[in-house]
Enzyme design. Structure first.
Site: not given
Ligand code: AGP
Length: 619
Positions: A2, A27, A74, A100-101, A492, A496, A499, A515, A614
């Site tokens: 947050c 955020r 968030w 925040n937490g 990576e 990308k 998300e 495999h 973020k």
């Protein structure tokens, strides 16, 4: 994670808080709210959705006043509803708090408060904390000889002593006009020092337009801010030491400029940010890299017998690149582990192990926990972070800053290539104090300095990559494949794509196709092969043939002039040649642009993708 912004000063608080929230919106953006204190009256306005929804509400129902706290959420506890949005009030309605937490013991605290008659309107852990602080404030009683301001500070202290978990908070009480109290443990909080005004914020980006002088609060700090001053004490009591830092990035760093999205701006910044990661760190006279922040002598570095690299998400992928770099350039055994796994794995490690914690934000809870676990075992730790004075940067025994500037887009881009560059410099330095020759070192320095222009040439292909993205944007799933240094790049690239375009994507070592993965190949499933002309190029070509034989469409990322790759692939993106060990710095760029253009083609929110934040400062 947050975002929090607090203000006390001579200006109207609301517009300043909204501006700060907008700068923190990356955020977290499930919901947002403000609380304004004016002449003993608290006004709370909160809404689900973007900051714009809150701003619209405030236009209709203004909240005048010179002190306020605000929050963009968030969700960790409780669904996304107006009721669960912050700020939260205590039982009396006179105290208001943003957080925040995660309050891990919110359950028992809620039950204990319920037994005393407290009733809760939301499902959040934060509301429990607001009631707990309010309880301590009320229990101190109005007969208390203390001023309301002193009572509030002591109530915050008493409540936080009961809390298990992480917090960055801002608190006000209607009895204490012109005062905001802030406190942190495990979630970042910065105190901004203005002229006749002071701020609290989750990161400096929220207030950089108002002040450059800040104090990065430490865990267990409690700050009280007024229009004309501030004080910092510690949770146990007594004054807490602090230092005033000057913020070194400019407001333009947190603006999009001419770009439609922060992510595109940050992709295009990479020639400069990769340069900045090298700046002042290349020594031609010694044919090596010079990294001042390691806080280790060459003798200590030479005695390192094992290296562990840890991080989350994109940082984990950069750590995987680091593993290859360190093994191949420094001949030191290296291992990578997800930070969330590392902290519970209890790895048997030798005395002379070096643990690298990689984190753009420097605040990721799992990575911080892995760092602390390493230190608990007596291991030496190095942080590779972007945010100066972030918790991981401060708690590591040494480290190297990425100097990439603020990364606002939720999807990491420039931070990945900066982390890869820093790790290359680390590997070069370690190699040159072990077995690499002066000639080796000089050749590497030449190759490193050529990278920014090579990145520029790839960025020129953005329109070509956009056309490819549009062609495959309807895919329901995609695969990314690469070998050696480009296996992490495949992971990576998949991250990308996932998300920001919400297309399911997976990354694999190319040879893993046979495999089991090849069972997925159909004409509707595009495979992206990262296949530069390196030592495993022929192997990649045969993997591409396997996919083509089953009519799977292939997008190839290859080296300029690679006609065999072009002939084999449905679409290809060709990039300049570079040594294998520098390949991720180049091959990642087309994948960033592929994901970006796919997201735009699908109308997704590139900078603020759903469900993401973020920096994840909660576990
Ligand atoms: C990557 O695009 C994501 N934003 C996410 O995986 C991120 O890399 C991860 O949360 C780690 O963040 P950090 O580098 O700030 O620790």
């Amino acid at each position: 994670m947050c975002g929090i912004v607090g203000y006390v000063g001579k200006q109207q608080a609301t517009p300043l808080l909204l501006d700060g929230l907008r700068r923190l919106e990356y955020r977290g953006y499930d919901s947002a709210g403000v609380a304004i204190l004016d002449a003993g009256a608290l006004t709370v306005r909160k809404r689900i959705g973007r900051i714009a929804n809150l701003a619209e509400l405030l236009l209709k129902e203004p909240a005048p006043g010179h002190a306020g706290i605000s929050h963009t959420r968030w969700a960790t506890h409780g669904s996304v509803t107006d009721q669960n949005a912050h700020p939260h009030l205590d039982r009396s309605g006179g105290l208001v708090l943003v957080h925040n937490g995660v309050i891990e013991n919110h359950g028992p605290l809620r039950e204990a408060l319920r037994k005393e008659g407290h009733q809760f309107l939301s499902q959040t852990d934060t509301e429990v904390l607001a009631h707990l602080v309010g309880k301590h404030y009320d229990d101190a009683g109005s007969q208390s000889a203390e001023t309301p301001a002193a009572r509030l500070l002591e109530a915050v202290r008493a409540a936080l002593r009961q809390v298990v978990g992480t917090y960055g908070i801002a608190v006000m009480h209607r009895d204490a006009p012109g005062l905001v109290v802030g406190a942190r443990r495990g979630s970042p909080l910065v105190l901004g020092i203005g002229k006749g005004e002071h701020f609290l914020a989750s990161d400096v980006g929220a207030i950089v337009n108002r002040t450059r002088e800040v104090v990065y609060l430490k865990d267990f700090d409690i700050a009280t801010i007024h229009a004309d001053g501030f004080e910092i004490t510690s949770l146990p009591g007594g004054l807490s030491g602090y230092e005033i830092s000057s913020v070194d990035f400019q407001e333009r760093d947190v603006e999009k400029g001419d770009y439609p999205h922060f992510m595109l701006k940050e992709i295009f910044e990479q020639p400069e940010t990769i340069t900045d990661a090298m700046r002042g760190r290349l020594s031609r006279e010694e044919a090596t890299a010079k990294l001042g922040g390691l806080e280790m002598t060459n003798a200590q570095l030479r005695s390192v017998e094992r290296i562990v690299l840890t991080g989350c998400g994109t940082a984990f992928h950069a750590a995987m690149v680091g593993e290859h770099l360190i093994e191949q350039l420094a001949h030191i055994p290296a291992e990578v582990e997800f930070a969330s796994e590392f902290r519970y794995r209890n790895m048997p490690l030798p005395k002379d192990v070096l643990v690298f914690a990689l984190s753009q934000s420097g605040e990721t809870a799992d990575t911080l926990a892995a760092l602390r676990e390493s230190q608990r075992k007596g291991h030496r730790t190095l942080g590779i972070c972007n945010n100066v004075a972030s918790t991981i940067a401060r708690e590591s025994d040494g480290g190297v800053y990425m100097h990439a500037g603020p990364e606002i887009g939720v999807a990491a881009t420039k931070s990945f290539t900066s982390q890869c560059m820093v790790l290359t410099l680390v590997a070069l330095l370690l190699g040159r104090i072990r077995h690499l020759s002066t000639t080796d070192g000089l050749r590497m320095l030449d190759e490193l300095e050529a990278i920014p222009d090579k990145v520029r040439s790839i960025l020129k292909q953005s329109d070509h990559i956009r056309d490819i993205a549009r062609k495959y944007a309807s895919a329901q799933s995609m695969m990314f494949l690469g070998r050696q240094f480009n296996h992490p790049v495949a992971l990576e690239g998949a991250l990308k794509m996932k998300e920001i375009s919400y297309i399911h994507a997976s990354g694999h070592p190319s040879a893993e196709l046979k495999h089991g993965i090849i069972a997925l190949i159909t004409p509707e499933l595009p495979s992206v092969f990262i296949a530069p002309e390196d030592t495993v190029f022929e192997k990649n070509l045969s993997n591409i043939e396997e996919v083509r034989a089953r009519k799977g469409p292939v997008i190839g990322i290859g080296t300029e002039g690679s006609r065999r790759l072009e002939e084999l692939c449905d679409d290809s993106i060709l990039i300049p040649h570079c040594p294998d060990y520098l390949s991720p710095l180049l091959t990642t760029i087309p994948l960033q642009l592929l994901a970006y253009h796919t997201s735009v083609a699908l109308g997704c929110d590139v900078d603020k993708p759903r469900n993401l934040a973020k920096s994840v400062t909660v576990e």
